[in-house]
Design a protein around this motif. Structure first.
Motif: not given
Ligand SMILES: Cc1ncc(C[n+]2csc(CCOP(=O)(O)OP(=O)(O)O)c2C)c(N)n1
Ligand SMILES: [Mg+2]
Length: 570
Positions: A381, A432, A434, A463
């Motif tokens: 995202t 988070d 990544g 996500g």
């Protein structure tokens, strides 16, 4: 006096313009490391080779300069692989020195033996070994020249005994890179002009090949009364100062860009090789201009495909185009785009319950970052929000993994951007998932004293994958992440770190974070229920979401469904 192979390699890299070499040392690399330490090339010690390749490809993309990475034999040089795929797909001129075990042992499954030629052939434009000391200069020259001319990765495999050897017969081969102006023939241009001059509803669709052609594209669009849609990769080059811009098509796009490309009767595709075939029109005549002949008509059949630089081709084409008078098609889509922009301005706000939506975080970061900031965004995202909500202005650039689609590209790419642009603000938008994948190289940022600003979009999950699962009607599966407090981790590693969870604290937190003089990480708890909506209402995702809702309710998770609906649809 005769020179060592290691010296000849390094000397050749210097002459080809290399400024940085990212990597981790090891015994088979020692002679090359020694030669690098005595050269003008700066060595950047990484904690993971993959991060080194991400850094090098970002530097190479942003500067056009050949950038080096180097590793030890076996696992050391193997670790670069994912970043090398990223570099090669992005057409970034990168040279990997893969040091190798001694020649005498090759082919006998010696400890740490890896056949790099087999491994790297799939993700490079050049991949070969220096077999003898006498080959060193010639092969390094051709490796550099191929990376720069074919725009991709060159892999130079160097056995340890070769790099330690002296060269007695050193022939003065040198790197030649030429930048010819390439444009279609006059006959082809006339044929293209005939097609375009007959069009009634013409749309321009620009890709990353439009980098140097802003002025020419606007002139063509003006004459043809065409709106200009673009790919994500072309956002930096076509969104700014463009009255005819109707934004992106594709999954990250908006309904104006999407429908204009599908509804036009004539599409002028410029330097675009967009992979998703459902975004191409079935009935329109398509003219495609691309510098790479293999791109012509490979995604969708085209009426006429020609090879050329976009700038030079359009300069030659323009005098052949007749002035169109009916601006109604362009007007319609410009209006739709303006409406879309207005509605996102209204919608991209703090979450209703005081939570922070990822899209709003991207917008606040974009509004407060420097005018010429360089952004990186992790696949997931963060990249979606960055492309949708950070405004381009002709000076800013966004670097994301749009072709290879790899996680964890953001933070290490920021290292390469900051090393090559010491005075510019470099901002990384990380997931988070990544950031934790290549966490170790936060230490490189500290060791190198790079003032990179990292925002972690902490939604407690993988996500983007969860959204894909929901669109298929699945319950979320294996996507949860149990995260640490990323600000505390940052502080423990020597960065500035701060956590923010409430919407009314976000703007001031972003300002304080961006004003830090050194490396700084802002840990942001973002709303975990926000979906990335495609620019169209397709039936499959809608059914998928409905199925997901039913399953979630049956599993006693009605609250989740309500949260998702509230966050995205109300
Ligand atoms: C190396 C790699 N592994 C797995 C994937 C599949 N994948 C794509 S996005 C994504 C989730 C990313 O999670 P995070 O970084 O937390 O970003 P979010 O989408 O949650 O904001 C995953 C697992 C990938 N693209 N690359
Ligand atoms: Mg996440």
């Amino acid at each position: 006096m005769s020179k060592k192979v290691a010296e000849i390699i390094v000397e050749t890299l210097e002459s080809a313009g290399v400024k940085h070499c990212y990597g981790i040392v090891g015994d088979t690399l020692n002679h090359i490391a020694g030669a690098l330490s005595r050269s003008s090339i700066e060595w950047v010690s990484m904690r993971h080779e993959e991060a080194g390749a991400f850094a090098a490809q970002a530097e190479a993309q942003a500067t056009g300069r050949l950038t080096a990475v180097a590793g030890s034999c076996g696992p050391g040089s193997l670790h670069f692989i994912n970043g090398i795929f990223e570099a090669n797909r992005n057409r970034a001129p990168v040279l990997l020195i893969a040091s190798q075990i001694v020649r005498d042992e090759l082919g006998f499954d010696f400890i740490q033996e890896v056949d790099f030629k087999q491994v790297y052939s799939a993700c490079s434009v050049f991949c070969d070994m220096i077999y003898t000391p006498e080959q060193a200069r010639r092969k390094t020259v051709i490796a550099c020249q191929t990376a720069l001319s074919k725009r991709g990765v060159a892999v130079l495999i160097v056995p340890a005994d070769v790099s330690a050897s002296s060269v007695h017969d050193d022939v003065p081969f040198s790197v030649h890179v030429s930048n010819p102006v390439v444009r279609p023939s006059d006959a082809d241009l006339t044929e293209i002009a005939d097609i375009l001059n007959k069009g009634k509803k013409i749309a321009v669709y620009g890709g990353s090949g439009c980098q140097e052609a802003h002025k020419e594209i606007l002139a063509v669009a003006e004459r043809l009364k065409a709106p200009i849609a673009h790919t994500s990769r072309a956002k930096d080059f076509l969104e700014h100062d463009n009255p005819y811009n109707i934004g992106m098509t594709g999954m990250l796009g908006n309904e104006a860009g999407y429908h204009a490309v599908l509804n036009c009767d004539t599409l002028l595709m410029l330097g675009a090789d967009f992979a998703w075939r459902q975004f191409y029109p079935d009935k329109a005549k398509i003219v495609q201009i691309d510098i790479d002949p293999t791109h012509l008509g490979r995604r969708h059949p085209v009426t006429k495909g020609v090879v050329g630089d976009i700038k030079a081709s359009l300069e030659a084409l323009l005098p052949k185009l007749t002035e169109h008078s009916d601006g109604s098609f362009r007007g319609e889509y410009m209006e739709r785009y303006a409406k879309y922009k207005e509605s996102t301005k209204e919608n991209i706000v703090a979450g209703r319950d005081g939570s922070i939506s990822g899209s709003w975080l991207a917008r606040v970061v974009g509004e407060n970052a420097a005018k010429d900031a360089l952004f990186t965004a992790d696949d997931g995202t963060p990249a979606a929000w960055a492309y949708r909500h950070i405004e381009a202005n002709g000076q800013r650039r966004i670097f994301a993994s749009l072709l290879h689609g790899t996680m964890a590209n953001g933070m290490p790419s920021a290292i390469g951007l900051q090393k090559s642009h010491p005075g510019r603000q470099v901002v990384c938008m990380a997931g988070d998932g990544g950031i934790s994948m290549l966490f170790g190289d936060l230490m490189t940022i500290v060791a190198q004293e790079l003032p990179i600003k990292i925002a972690v979009f902490d939604n407690g999950k993988l996500g983007f994958v969860e959204i894909e699962q929901k669109a298929e009607g699945m319950l979320d599966t294996f996507t949860k992440l149990k995260n640490p407090n990323f600000a505390e981790v940052a502080r423990a590693l020597g960065l500035w770190g701060q956590t923010v969870s409430k919407a009314d604290e976000l703007e001031s937190a972003v300002k304080v974070w961006l004003s830090q003089s050194g490396p700084a990480l802002l840990h942001v708890h973002v709303n975990p229920m926000q979906l990335v909506m495609p620019p169209f209402t397709q039936i499959e995702p809608a059914i998928g979401m409905a199925l997901y809702s039913t399953r979630a309710v049956l599993h006693g998770r009605g609250g989740d469904v309500w949260e998702m609906v509230k966050e995205n649809f109300l």
